[in-house]
Design an enzyme around this catalytic site. Structure first.
Site, mmCIF file in Angstrom:
data_model
loop_
_atom_site.group_PDB
_atom_site.id
_atom_site.type_symbol
_atom_site.label_atom_id
_atom_site.label_comp_id
_atom_site.label_asym_id
_atom_site.label_seq_id
_atom_site.Cartn_x
_atom_site.Cartn_y
_atom_site.Cartn_z
ATOM 1 N N ASP A 1 5.365 -10.417 -6.530
ATOM 2 C CA ASP A 1 4.638 -9.848 -5.396
ATOM 3 C C ASP A 1 5.655 -9.295 -4.397
ATOM 4 O O ASP A 1 6.496 -10.032 -3.895
ATOM 5 C CB ASP A 1 3.812 -10.960 -4.752
ATOM 6 C CG ASP A 1 2.757 -10.410 -3.823
ATOM 7 O OD1 ASP A 1 1.746 -11.094 -3.608
ATOM 8 O OD2 ASP A 1 2.952 -9.300 -3.291
ATOM 9 N N GLU B 1 2.132 -5.524 -7.031
ATOM 10 C CA GLU B 1 2.100 -6.796 -7.749
ATOM 11 C C GLU B 1 2.194 -6.572 -9.241
ATOM 12 O O GLU B 1 1.612 -5.623 -9.765
ATOM 13 C CB GLU B 1 0.768 -7.510 -7.514
ATOM 14 C CG GLU B 1 0.581 -8.160 -6.190
ATOM 15 C CD GLU B 1 -0.834 -8.683 -6.139
ATOM 16 O OE1 GLU B 1 -1.040 -9.861 -6.443
ATOM 17 O OE2 GLU B 1 -1.734 -7.888 -5.820
#
Length: 674
Positions: free
Chosen positions: A18, A121
């Site tokens: 992330d 992500e």
DNA sequence: ACGGATGTGACA
DNA sequence: TTGTCACAT
């Protein structure tokens, strides 16, 4: 609703990566003066300072939060630097962030299967890499371990918080460690290395979670930010979930999570453990119930999809309050802007990734002031996508008008009853890669129809040049279309071969002739949309009434048929040709994932994808035939022009398609005639 | 009627 | 399958 997938018996090593306040990082890289300063990215600065869509960590310390207004942020943190999202064509343009995301993906995809989960992500399946590492270099023998690894947070490790590098090292190299823990350790080492590569090559930091499944990896990546990584050992799962508020779990952040609390008094994931699977199924259905039951136990079988590129592109804008669009002209003006952006992105996808989108969808939010009661939603509408800004625009406008009629009801145009459009968006989906390999052409004339009005057969040169390219790692995709022509319509299932995205994604190199040609063709804005063109694309995509262009509804069914027939030979031949698939083996190479799941020796039945894929093989075969098996005399009966074109196509191909009954040619080749 | 722009996935 | 809904960042 969430759905539960069976979890493979073998333990996987999954990472979720992330990016930290990604948009802010992108802006800080662009303007290094901002580094270390409280920063946020904001869009539409005009109203109340615009809305924040990303907040840097310095600003978060001061209490700045996402979805604050720029003004509020200034109040809390007067020194904050607010950077505006670039604006193009009167709307926010996220291109630079998408591109930055692609940079990251291309690095993270170097080890193991990679799935682009969003713009910032990524999921990684590092199982193989971890197993390999464990075999080749026993952890205990590791001399030096990178500091980035030692900074890992290991859930369940007692002394997580203080000078724990030593304890992390100890955990990593524990001799009596569980095999699964050792694999996790390897995963952590690999991810740390990847994160460092990302940092070196992009200047972006990211955080990661390493676990045995996606759900836990995702959970972990958010636990220690920024620029850190967290490992979820099996032993830690129970305790982790016990006190975790249900809302923190992906998929439970919305209504389902709320109803869990309201209906069952479940506040933490651990609370779910009290309920039997049956009970949960009674409340929420079989799929969701099973999913909840598994989730409570940290079980999640979702696989990492090997997908580096987005499945759709959209361009949209909201028009809140008084800014709502109240005339068709205003809507058209904005549709133009949106379609131009969309076209640009499709262009870029085509050139960079050799992919073509096949469906255009228009989404609208609107209100009716004269709408006392029925809060009817503005329907969304789709149609085949033709490349070129002008064509996309034209089609989008038609979709809008069709949807508007529906929205306003049968009593259409009477007195501009006050409606207002508060959101407009166009999106392109059903994106398929142009096969690299012999079969390019099949795919290709799809694009040809959409790109080009002339009937010049562009396909030929691709056949020639692509022929020597090995069709390695192709995957079969099922698809079915219908076409109208003749008295009835016959749906045909067939295969689309497309190049593996994992191979082609993020390569900025050599666009190749297909892409270049496509570029030339679609850069032009000529949009003489004749009836015939519409028919043509209707046929290409065509789903009778649903997928046809809004305008078509005006004409009669017979008229449509007539136009179709007249339009021509080349299209018919294309369909004919497209049905001429080559041998099943070539057309349907075993998908990589299937191979993998088999080689793992799973006793479970083949995964769903594999099953459906083999089913489609059968279906396809039932309807396919080989071009070179067609009797020559049959071909000779065709009009000369058609014969020639036909012979041009005489190569084994596979492609999406439709067969028409009633068409003379289709009669000849109709596999089983029903 | 400002949480905007975008994207994915499931269900009917 | 298309269109709708939910969810997410």
């Amino acid at each position: 609703m969430p759905v539960s997938r069976p979890e493979s018996s073998d333990s996987r090593i999954i990472a979720h990566v992330d990016m930290d306040c990604f948009y802010v990082q992108v802006e800080q890289r662009k303007n290094p003066d901002l580094r270390g300063k409280p920063t946020a990215v904001v869009q539409y600065n005009s109203w109340k300072g615009g809305g924040l869509i990303a907040v840097g960590y310095e600003a978060r310390k001061d209490g700045v939060k996402r979805s604050m207004r720029g003004d509020e942020a200034k109040e809390v943190c007067p020194e904050i630097h607010l950077v505006q999202v670039p604006v193009a064509r009167g709307k926010a343009d996220l291109t630079i962030y998408r591109d930055a995301g692609s940079e990251v993906v291309s690095i993270l995809a170097r080890k193991g299967r990679c799935e682009r989960a969003s713009i910032d992500e990524v999921y990684l399946d590092l199982t193989d890499a971890a197993e390999t590492m464990l075999k080749e270099t026993p952890l205990e023998s590791l001399e030096s371990i990178d500091d980035e690894v030692l900074k890992s947070h290991i859930l369940g490790l007692s002394s997580d918080g203080k000078d724990d590098r030593e304890s992390v090292r100890e955990w990593l190299q524990r001799k009596d460690a569980d095999h699964r823990d050792k694999l996790l350790a390897c995963g952590a080492i690999i991810v740390a290395e990847l994160r460092l590569q990302v940092l070196r090559e992009t200047e972006f930091t990211c955080s990661a979670g390493v676990a045995h499944n996606k759900m836990l990896a995702k959970l972990a990546s958010g636990m220690n930010k920024p620029a850190q990584q967290t490992i979820v050992t099996s032993a830690s799962v129970k305790e982790l979930l016990e006190t975790l508020p249900v809302k923190k779990m992906k998929q439970l952040g919305g209504k389902l999570g709320s109803s869990l609390q309201t209906d069952l008094g479940v506040n933490t994931v651990g609370d779910l453990l009290q309920f039997s699977e049956e009970k949960l199924q009674d409340f929420y259905g079989v799929n969701t119930g099973t999913w909840l039951w598994n989730t409570a136990r940290g079980i999640n079988g979702d696989e990492v999809q090997g997908r580096l590129l987005p499945k759709s592109h959209g361009s949209g804008k909201t028009f809140p309050g008084v800014r709502a669009l109240k005339t068709v002209v205003a809507v058209e003006k904005w549709l133009k802007e949106l379609c131009e952006e969309l076209n640009e992105r499709l262009q870029s996808d085509l050139v960079k990734n050799k992919r073509i989108a096949h469906t255009l969808t228009l989404y609208v939010n609107a209100y009716k002031s004269t709408d006392t009661e029925s809060h009817k939603k503005f329907p969304s509408k789709s149609c085949p996508l033709r490349y070129g800004a002008g064509k996309i625009m034209e089609d989008a406008v038609n979709l809008f008008q069709a949807a508007l009629r529906e929205y306003l009801g049968p009593y259409i145009g009477n007195q501009c009853g006050g409606w207002g459009v508060t959101n407009l968006s166009v999106s392109a989906s059903k994106i398929v890669a142009i096969p690299s390999g012999t079969s390019s052409i099949t795919k290709y004339f799809h694009s040809r129809d959409q790109l080009n009005d002339s009937s010049e057969p562009l396909g030929e040169k691709f056949v020639l040049e692509d022929d020597h390219v090995s069709p390695s790692r192709t995957e079969s995709h099922p698809a079915s279309h219908q076409i109208e022509c003749g008295e009835e319509e016959i749906p045909i299932t067939h295969d689309i071969s497309s190049s593996d995205q994992c191979e082609t994604a993020c390569k900025d190199e050599a666009s190749g002739d297909i892409a270049e040609e496509a570029f030339k063709l679609s850069s032009g804005t000529e949009s003489c949309s004749t009836l015939k063109q519409k028919e043509q694309q209707s046929r290409l995509h065509g789903k009778e009434t649903k997928m046809m262009h809004p305008n078509d509804g005006i004409r009669s069914y017979n008229q449509k048929r007539k136009a179709t027939k007249e339009k021509g030979t080349s299209s018919i031949l294309r369909f004919l040709h497209s049905n001429s698939t080559s041998s099943p083996k070539q057309d349907n190479p075993t998908p990589l994932q299937e191979t993998k799941s088999l080689s793992l020796g799973t006793q479970e039945p083949l995964n769903i994808e594999s099953q459906s894929s083999s089913q489609n093989v059968q279906t396809t075969n039932a309807w396919s035939y080989k071009v070179d098996e067609i009797d020559q005399s049959v071909i000779e009966e065709l009009p000369l022009e058609i014969q020639q074109e036909f012979r041009n196509w005489l190569r084994p191909q596979k492609r999406p398609n439709i067969v028409k009954r009633g068409s003379s040619i289709a009669h000849y080749f109709s596999p089983t005639k029903n």
